[in-house]
Write a protein that holds these residues in place. Structure first.
Motif, mmCIF file in Angstrom:
data_model
loop_
_atom_site.group_PDB
_atom_site.id
_atom_site.type_symbol
_atom_site.label_atom_id
_atom_site.label_comp_id
_atom_site.label_asym_id
_atom_site.label_seq_id
_atom_site.Cartn_x
_atom_site.Cartn_y
_atom_site.Cartn_z
ATOM 1 N N GLY A 142 0.816 -1.211 0.000
ATOM 2 C CA GLY A 142 0.000 0.000 0.000
ATOM 3 C C GLY A 142 0.850 1.260 0.000
ATOM 4 N N VAL A 143 1.875 1.289 0.856
ATOM 5 C CA VAL A 143 2.785 2.439 0.893
ATOM 6 C C VAL A 143 3.511 2.571 -0.441
ATOM 7 N N TYR A 144 3.906 1.451 -1.018
ATOM 8 C CA TYR A 144 4.567 1.443 -2.328
ATOM 9 C C TYR A 144 3.696 2.122 -3.386
ATOM 10 N N LEU A 145 2.420 1.763 -3.431
ATOM 11 C CA LEU A 145 1.514 2.349 -4.417
ATOM 12 C C LEU A 145 1.331 3.848 -4.181
ATOM 13 N N ILE A 146 1.222 4.249 -2.926
ATOM 14 C CA ILE A 146 1.054 5.665 -2.603
ATOM 15 C C ILE A 146 2.280 6.453 -3.041
ATOM 16 N N VAL A 147 3.455 5.991 -2.655
ATOM 17 C CA VAL A 147 4.694 6.725 -2.939
ATOM 18 C C VAL A 147 4.984 6.738 -4.439
ATOM 19 N N ALA A 148 4.885 5.585 -5.093
ATOM 20 C CA ALA A 148 5.176 5.533 -6.528
ATOM 21 C C ALA A 148 4.201 6.400 -7.317
ATOM 22 N N GLY A 149 2.925 6.307 -7.018
ATOM 23 C CA GLY A 149 1.928 7.091 -7.746
ATOM 24 C C GLY A 149 2.082 8.580 -7.537
ATOM 25 N N SER A 150 2.270 9.005 -6.294
ATOM 26 C CA SER A 150 2.376 10.443 -6.043
ATOM 27 C C SER A 150 3.709 11.005 -6.548
ATOM 28 N N ALA A 151 4.806 10.271 -6.385
ATOM 29 C CA ALA A 151 6.104 10.752 -6.876
ATOM 30 C C ALA A 151 6.101 10.866 -8.398
ATOM 31 N N LEU A 152 5.513 9.887 -9.074
ATOM 32 C CA LEU A 152 5.435 9.961 -10.538
ATOM 33 C C LEU A 152 4.538 11.104 -10.995
ATOM 34 N N HIS A 153 3.436 11.304 -10.296
ATOM 35 C CA HIS A 153 2.544 12.399 -10.668
ATOM 36 C C HIS A 153 3.258 13.750 -10.542
ATOM 37 N N ILE A 154 3.959 13.946 -9.439
ATOM 38 C CA ILE A 154 4.698 15.197 -9.236
ATOM 39 C C ILE A 154 5.778 15.352 -10.300
ATOM 40 N N ALA A 155 6.537 14.297 -10.546
ATOM 41 C CA ALA A 155 7.617 14.381 -11.530
ATOM 42 C C ALA A 155 7.076 14.639 -12.930
ATOM 43 N N TYR A 156 5.994 13.965 -13.319
ATOM 44 C CA TYR A 156 5.439 14.162 -14.656
ATOM 45 C C TYR A 156 4.860 15.566 -14.805
ATOM 46 N N GLU A 157 4.282 16.107 -13.748
ATOM 47 C CA GLU A 157 3.787 17.482 -13.816
ATOM 48 C C GLU A 157 4.948 18.459 -13.983
ATOM 49 N N LEU A 158 6.061 18.196 -13.312
ATOM 50 C CA LEU A 158 7.226 19.065 -13.460
ATOM 51 C C LEU A 158 7.877 18.915 -14.825
ATOM 52 N N ILE A 159 7.851 17.715 -15.376
ATOM 53 C CA ILE A 159 8.425 17.486 -16.702
ATOM 54 C C ILE A 159 7.633 18.254 -17.757
ATOM 55 N N ASP A 160 6.321 18.331 -17.606
ATOM 56 C CA ASP A 160 5.468 18.969 -18.602
ATOM 57 C C ASP A 160 5.451 20.492 -18.499
ATOM 58 N N VAL A 161 6.145 21.070 -17.534
ATOM 59 C CA VAL A 161 6.179 22.524 -17.396
ATOM 60 C C VAL A 161 7.125 23.099 -18.435
ATOM 61 N N ASN A 162 6.659 24.130 -19.129
ATOM 62 C CA ASN A 162 7.503 24.839 -20.079
ATOM 63 C C ASN A 162 7.717 26.236 -19.514
ATOM 64 N N PRO A 163 8.911 26.546 -19.019
ATOM 65 C CA PRO A 163 9.113 27.820 -18.338
ATOM 66 C C PRO A 163 8.976 29.028 -19.248
ATOM 67 N N ARG A 164 8.911 28.859 -20.560
ATOM 68 C CA ARG A 164 8.761 29.993 -21.473
ATOM 69 C C ARG A 164 7.304 30.392 -21.657
ATOM 70 N N GLU A 165 6.383 29.564 -21.160
ATOM 71 C CA GLU A 165 4.977 29.911 -21.256
ATOM 72 C C GLU A 165 4.665 31.044 -20.275
ATOM 73 N N ARG A 166 3.775 31.901 -20.658
ATOM 74 C CA ARG A 166 3.389 33.015 -19.798
ATOM 75 C C ARG A 166 1.910 32.888 -19.473
ATOM 76 N N VAL A 167 1.565 33.326 -18.290
ATOM 77 C CA VAL A 167 0.160 33.383 -17.896
ATOM 78 C C VAL A 167 -0.284 34.827 -17.929
ATOM 79 N N GLU A 168 -1.543 35.060 -17.736
ATOM 80 C CA GLU A 168 -2.103 36.402 -17.876
ATOM 81 C C GLU A 168 -1.459 37.415 -16.934
ATOM 82 N N ASP A 169 -1.080 37.003 -15.721
ATOM 83 C CA ASP A 169 -0.542 37.935 -14.739
ATOM 84 C C ASP A 169 0.937 38.229 -14.928
#
Length: 171
Positions: A142-169
Protein backbone atom coordinates in the motif's frame (compact mmCIF):
# COMPACT_ATOMS: atom_id res chain seq x y z
CA UNK A 1 7.13 48.11 -48.35
CA UNK A 2 4.47 49.76 -46.43
CA UNK A 3 3.37 49.12 -42.84
CA UNK A 4 3.07 45.82 -41.04
CA UNK A 5 5.61 43.15 -40.35
CA UNK A 6 6.35 41.69 -43.73
CA UNK A 7 9.46 39.84 -44.69
CA UNK A 8 11.47 40.22 -47.87
CA UNK A 9 9.14 38.17 -50.04
CA UNK A 10 6.03 39.94 -48.76
CA UNK A 11 5.07 37.10 -46.44
CA UNK A 12 4.36 37.41 -42.78
CA UNK A 13 6.89 35.74 -40.46
CA UNK A 14 5.86 32.34 -39.20
CA UNK A 15 3.88 32.41 -35.98
CA UNK A 16 5.38 30.96 -32.87
CA UNK A 17 4.46 27.31 -32.44
CA UNK A 18 1.72 26.51 -29.95
CA UNK A 19 2.29 24.40 -26.86
CA UNK A 20 1.62 21.14 -28.68
CA UNK A 21 4.08 21.96 -31.45
CA UNK A 22 6.94 23.22 -29.28
CA UNK A 23 9.94 20.94 -29.21
CA UNK A 24 10.46 19.31 -25.86
CA UNK A 25 13.80 17.87 -24.79
CA UNK A 26 12.01 14.89 -23.26
CA UNK A 27 9.96 14.00 -26.32
CA UNK A 28 12.66 14.58 -28.95
CA UNK A 29 14.96 11.80 -27.83
CA UNK A 30 17.64 10.99 -30.31
CA UNK A 31 20.27 9.24 -28.23
CA UNK A 32 20.20 5.51 -28.99
CA UNK A 33 22.81 4.76 -26.32
CA UNK A 34 20.58 6.26 -23.63
CA UNK A 35 17.63 4.21 -24.85
CA UNK A 36 19.58 0.93 -24.84
CA UNK A 37 21.23 1.52 -21.47
CA UNK A 38 17.94 2.66 -19.93
CA UNK A 39 16.30 -0.66 -20.83
CA UNK A 40 18.88 -2.63 -18.86
CA UNK A 41 18.90 -0.10 -16.02
CA UNK A 42 15.09 -0.16 -15.88
CA UNK A 43 15.03 -3.95 -15.55
CA UNK A 44 17.73 -4.00 -12.87
CA UNK A 45 16.13 -1.21 -10.85
CA UNK A 46 12.75 -2.92 -10.97
CA UNK A 47 14.32 -6.19 -9.75
CA UNK A 48 15.96 -4.30 -6.89
CA UNK A 49 12.61 -2.67 -6.18
CA UNK A 50 10.94 -6.07 -5.89
CA UNK A 51 13.68 -7.25 -3.52
CA UNK A 52 13.39 -4.13 -1.35
CA UNK A 53 9.62 -4.50 -1.20
CA UNK A 54 9.77 -8.22 -0.40
CA UNK A 55 12.43 -7.91 2.32
CA UNK A 56 11.25 -4.56 3.66
CA UNK A 57 9.20 -5.79 6.59
CA UNK A 58 12.19 -7.73 8.01
CA UNK A 59 15.17 -5.71 6.81
CA UNK A 60 15.92 -2.16 5.68
CA UNK A 61 13.82 -1.15 2.74
CA UNK A 62 10.11 -1.49 2.31
CA UNK A 63 7.32 0.24 0.49
CA UNK A 64 8.66 3.77 0.70
CA UNK A 65 12.09 3.08 -0.78
CA UNK A 66 10.66 0.63 -3.33
CA UNK A 67 8.12 3.26 -4.44
CA UNK A 68 10.83 5.88 -4.88
CA UNK A 69 13.00 3.45 -6.84
CA UNK A 70 10.06 2.58 -9.10
CA UNK A 71 9.40 6.27 -9.70
CA UNK A 72 13.06 6.80 -10.59
CA UNK A 73 13.02 3.86 -13.02
CA UNK A 74 9.86 5.11 -14.73
CA UNK A 75 11.24 8.66 -14.95
CA UNK A 76 14.41 7.25 -16.53
CA UNK A 77 12.24 5.39 -19.04
CA UNK A 78 10.34 8.56 -19.91
CA UNK A 79 13.52 10.61 -20.31
CA UNK A 80 15.15 7.94 -22.49
CA UNK A 81 12.14 7.10 -24.67
CA UNK A 82 10.11 10.29 -24.63
CA UNK A 83 6.93 8.57 -23.48
CA UNK A 84 5.47 7.16 -20.31
CA UNK A 85 5.72 3.42 -19.71
CA UNK A 86 2.34 3.36 -17.93
CA UNK A 87 -0.98 3.21 -19.77
CA UNK A 88 -2.78 5.06 -16.97
CA UNK A 89 -2.21 8.21 -14.93
CA UNK A 90 0.05 7.35 -11.97
CA UNK A 91 -2.19 9.19 -9.52
CA UNK A 92 -4.90 6.53 -9.97
CA UNK A 93 -2.97 4.00 -7.85
CA UNK A 94 -2.78 6.29 -4.80
CA UNK A 95 -6.36 5.59 -3.57
CA UNK A 96 -5.76 1.85 -3.95
CA UNK A 97 -2.60 2.14 -1.86
CA UNK A 98 -4.39 4.18 0.80
CA UNK A 99 -7.21 1.63 0.96
CA UNK A 100 -4.80 -1.30 1.19
CA UNK A 101 -2.67 0.29 3.91
CA UNK A 102 -5.70 1.40 5.92
CA UNK A 103 -7.39 -2.00 5.63
CA UNK A 104 -4.20 -3.83 6.61
CA UNK A 105 -4.07 -1.78 9.80
CA UNK A 106 -7.80 -1.94 10.48
CA UNK A 107 -8.27 -5.72 10.29
CA UNK A 108 -6.17 -6.51 13.40
CA UNK A 109 -7.95 -3.70 15.26
CA UNK A 110 -11.35 -5.16 14.40
CA UNK A 111 -10.11 -8.54 15.67
CA UNK A 112 -9.24 -7.01 19.07
CA UNK A 113 -5.53 -6.52 18.53
CA UNK A 114 -3.50 -3.34 18.21
CA UNK A 115 -3.90 -1.21 15.08
CA UNK A 116 -1.28 -2.24 12.46
CA UNK A 117 -0.33 -5.37 14.45
CA UNK A 118 1.39 -7.65 11.98
CA UNK A 119 0.79 -11.36 11.78
CA UNK A 120 3.22 -13.83 10.24
CA UNK A 121 3.69 -17.47 9.43
CA UNK A 122 5.70 -19.83 7.25
CA UNK A 123 4.86 -21.38 3.91
CA UNK A 124 6.77 -24.13 2.19
CA UNK A 125 6.71 -24.69 -1.56
CA UNK A 126 8.76 -27.04 -3.72
CA UNK A 127 10.07 -24.14 -5.76
CA UNK A 128 11.19 -21.79 -2.98
CA UNK A 129 11.42 -23.98 0.08
CA UNK A 130 10.26 -22.48 3.35
CA UNK A 131 9.77 -18.74 3.56
CA UNK A 132 8.07 -16.35 5.91
CA UNK A 133 4.95 -14.41 5.04
CA UNK A 134 3.83 -11.36 6.98
CA UNK A 135 0.80 -9.12 6.82
CA UNK A 136 3.21 -6.17 7.01
CA UNK A 137 3.99 -6.89 3.36
CA UNK A 138 0.45 -5.84 2.42
CA UNK A 139 0.95 -2.57 4.29
CA UNK A 140 4.25 -2.09 2.45
CA UNK A 141 2.52 -2.71 -0.89
CA UNK A 142 0.00 0.00 0.00
CA UNK A 143 2.79 2.44 0.89
CA UNK A 144 4.57 1.44 -2.33
CA UNK A 145 1.51 2.35 -4.42
CA UNK A 146 1.05 5.67 -2.60
CA UNK A 147 4.69 6.72 -2.94
CA UNK A 148 5.18 5.53 -6.53
CA UNK A 149 1.93 7.09 -7.75
CA UNK A 150 2.38 10.44 -6.04
CA UNK A 151 6.10 10.75 -6.88
CA UNK A 152 5.44 9.96 -10.54
CA UNK A 153 2.54 12.40 -10.67
CA UNK A 154 4.70 15.20 -9.24
CA UNK A 155 7.62 14.38 -11.53
CA UNK A 156 5.44 14.16 -14.66
CA UNK A 157 3.79 17.48 -13.82
CA UNK A 158 7.23 19.07 -13.46
CA UNK A 159 8.42 17.49 -16.70
CA UNK A 160 5.47 18.97 -18.60
CA UNK A 161 6.18 22.52 -17.40
CA UNK A 162 7.50 24.84 -20.08
CA UNK A 163 9.11 27.82 -18.34
CA UNK A 164 8.76 29.99 -21.47
CA UNK A 165 4.98 29.91 -21.26
CA UNK A 166 3.39 33.02 -19.80
CA UNK A 167 0.16 33.38 -17.90
CA UNK A 168 -2.10 36.40 -17.88
CA UNK A 169 -0.54 37.93 -14.74
CA UNK A 170 3.06 37.77 -16.02
CA UNK A 171 4.45 41.04 -17.29
Amino acid sequence: MSGGRKGRAGKRPAARPGPAARPNALTDVGDPVLRVVSRAAFALVMLLTALLLWRGHNAPGGGFIAGLMTACALILHRVANGRCALNFPPLTVVPWGLALSFTTGLVPYLLGRAYLKSDYGYVSTPLTGEFEWASALLFDVGVYLIVAGSALHIAYELIDVNPRERVEDDR
